[in-house]
Design a protein around this motif. Structure first.
Motif, mmCIF file in Angstrom:
data_model
loop_
_atom_site.group_PDB
_atom_site.id
_atom_site.type_symbol
_atom_site.label_atom_id
_atom_site.label_comp_id
_atom_site.label_asym_id
_atom_site.label_seq_id
_atom_site.Cartn_x
_atom_site.Cartn_y
_atom_site.Cartn_z
ATOM 1 N N GLN A 106 0.846 -1.186 0.000
ATOM 2 C CA GLN A 106 0.000 0.000 0.000
ATOM 3 C C GLN A 106 0.886 1.242 0.000
ATOM 4 O O GLN A 106 2.053 1.184 0.380
ATOM 5 C CB GLN A 106 -0.878 0.023 1.260
ATOM 6 C CG GLN A 106 -1.895 -1.082 1.338
ATOM 7 C CD GLN A 106 -3.121 -0.789 0.501
ATOM 8 O OE1 GLN A 106 -3.361 0.316 0.042
ATOM 9 N NE2 GLN A 106 -3.912 -1.816 0.280
ATOM 10 N N ALA A 107 0.319 2.368 -0.366
ATOM 11 C CA ALA A 107 1.024 3.640 -0.227
ATOM 12 C C ALA A 107 1.296 3.865 1.262
ATOM 13 O O ALA A 107 0.456 3.545 2.106
ATOM 14 C CB ALA A 107 0.176 4.780 -0.786
ATOM 15 N N PRO A 108 2.463 4.401 1.593
ATOM 16 C CA PRO A 108 2.815 4.551 3.011
ATOM 17 C C PRO A 108 2.036 5.666 3.706
ATOM 18 O O PRO A 108 1.684 6.664 3.095
ATOM 19 C CB PRO A 108 4.306 4.884 2.976
ATOM 20 C CG PRO A 108 4.508 5.529 1.648
ATOM 21 C CD PRO A 108 3.531 4.858 0.714
ATOM 22 N N ILE A 109 1.783 5.446 4.980
ATOM 23 C CA ILE A 109 1.241 6.481 5.865
ATOM 24 C C ILE A 109 2.456 6.986 6.618
ATOM 25 O O ILE A 109 2.972 6.304 7.493
ATOM 26 C CB ILE A 109 0.195 5.893 6.849
ATOM 27 C CG1 ILE A 109 -0.878 5.100 6.124
ATOM 28 C CG2 ILE A 109 -0.383 6.980 7.721
ATOM 29 C CD1 ILE A 109 -1.727 5.897 5.190
ATOM 30 N N MET A 110 2.963 8.180 6.261
ATOM 31 C CA MET A 110 4.268 8.560 6.776
ATOM 32 C C MET A 110 4.313 9.826 7.608
ATOM 33 O O MET A 110 5.185 9.972 8.435
ATOM 34 C CB MET A 110 5.261 8.703 5.623
ATOM 35 C CG MET A 110 5.490 7.396 4.928
ATOM 36 S SD MET A 110 6.755 7.337 3.647
ATOM 37 C CE MET A 110 7.332 8.953 3.424
ATOM 38 N N SER A 111 3.450 10.770 7.420
ATOM 39 C CA SER A 111 3.632 12.014 8.147
ATOM 40 C C SER A 111 2.569 12.176 9.220
ATOM 41 O O SER A 111 1.487 11.612 9.144
ATOM 42 C CB SER A 111 3.591 13.196 7.189
ATOM 43 O OG SER A 111 2.268 13.498 6.838
ATOM 44 N N ASP A 112 2.899 12.968 10.230
ATOM 45 C CA ASP A 112 1.935 13.247 11.295
ATOM 46 C C ASP A 112 0.837 14.176 10.818
ATOM 47 O O ASP A 112 -0.286 14.101 11.280
ATOM 48 C CB ASP A 112 2.630 13.873 12.501
ATOM 49 C CG ASP A 112 3.498 12.862 13.217
ATOM 50 O OD1 ASP A 112 3.263 11.651 13.031
ATOM 51 O OD2 ASP A 112 4.407 13.274 13.946
ATOM 52 N N GLU A 113 1.190 15.072 9.921
ATOM 53 C CA GLU A 113 0.199 16.024 9.432
ATOM 54 C C GLU A 113 0.298 16.116 7.919
ATOM 55 O O GLU A 113 1.327 16.476 7.384
ATOM 56 C CB GLU A 113 0.446 17.407 10.030
ATOM 57 C CG GLU A 113 0.262 17.426 11.528
ATOM 58 C CD GLU A 113 0.513 18.814 12.094
ATOM 59 O OE1 GLU A 113 0.145 19.792 11.436
ATOM 60 O OE2 GLU A 113 1.064 18.883 13.189
ATOM 61 N N PHE A 114 -0.772 15.767 7.249
ATOM 62 C CA PHE A 114 -0.830 15.964 5.814
ATOM 63 C C PHE A 114 -2.266 16.201 5.430
ATOM 64 O O PHE A 114 -3.189 15.827 6.136
ATOM 65 C CB PHE A 114 -0.225 14.797 5.033
ATOM 66 C CG PHE A 114 -0.872 13.464 5.267
ATOM 67 C CD1 PHE A 114 -1.912 13.035 4.487
ATOM 68 C CD2 PHE A 114 -0.417 12.638 6.285
ATOM 69 C CE1 PHE A 114 -2.502 11.799 4.694
ATOM 70 C CE2 PHE A 114 -1.000 11.407 6.504
ATOM 71 C CZ PHE A 114 -2.042 10.991 5.707
#
Length: 168
Positions: free
Chosen positions: A149-157
């Motif tokens: 899957q596409a990564p979940i990487m940032s705290d805020e997006f």
């Protein structure tokens, strides 16, 4: 077009469920230190916003008889024919992905076939008759190195949702 923020709790939920779509909501709640009702509400919100587009069982194509995987770049006679060609490609069950692309090809598709002879049959009987395709180039996949899957990487997006895109 709507905008929404995904907060840290949403991000943690997305990481957990994208790693295991069958994880019980109560286990997600425990991991996130919130109630099961809160998880249910958050997941419902993410589904309504179409951040989560569903869940699925992933089949191993080779285990169900599809031993040939191919990617095909498609050149169109006219770029305005994308919707019509995509609609025709959607009718072919062996075509499992279709993308409108930049660069060399107008479209790029992924196809599964039982074997190379079946792939040839699909090309001759199902793809070549489609009006609007001028030519194709094919790449046969020898094996899949990985898929994720596409990564979940940032705290805020910020996620942008545009339901009207490509519907004209």
């Amino acid at each position: 077009m709507g905008h929404h923020q995904i907060d840290k709790l949403d991000e943690k939920i997305l990481k957990l469920i994208s790693n295991n779509a069958r994880i019980p909501f109560l286990e997600v709640a425990r991991e996130c230190n919130v109630s099961g009702a809160a998880i249910h509400q958050r997941i419902q919100k993410l589904q309504n916003l179409e951040v989560i587009k569903g869940s699925e069982f992933i089949l191993d194509p080779t285990k169900i008889g599809y031993n040939t995987c191919a990617y095909m770049g498609i050149f169109l006679k006219d770029a305005n024919l994308f919707k019509e060609v995509a609609d025709e490609l959607h009718k072919i069950p062996e075509v499992v992905e279709c993308h409108y692309t930049t660069g060399k090809y107008a479209m790029f598709i992924k196809i599964y076939a039982k074997n190379n002879m079946d792939f040839l049959r699909i090309i001759q009987e199902k793809l070549q008759p489609i009006n609007g395709i001028s030519s194709t180039e094919t790449i046969i996949s020898l094996c899949e190195g990985f898929k994720r899957q596409a990564p979940i990487m940032s705290d805020e997006f910020e996620e942008v949702i545009d339901d009207d895109y490509m519907e004209e």
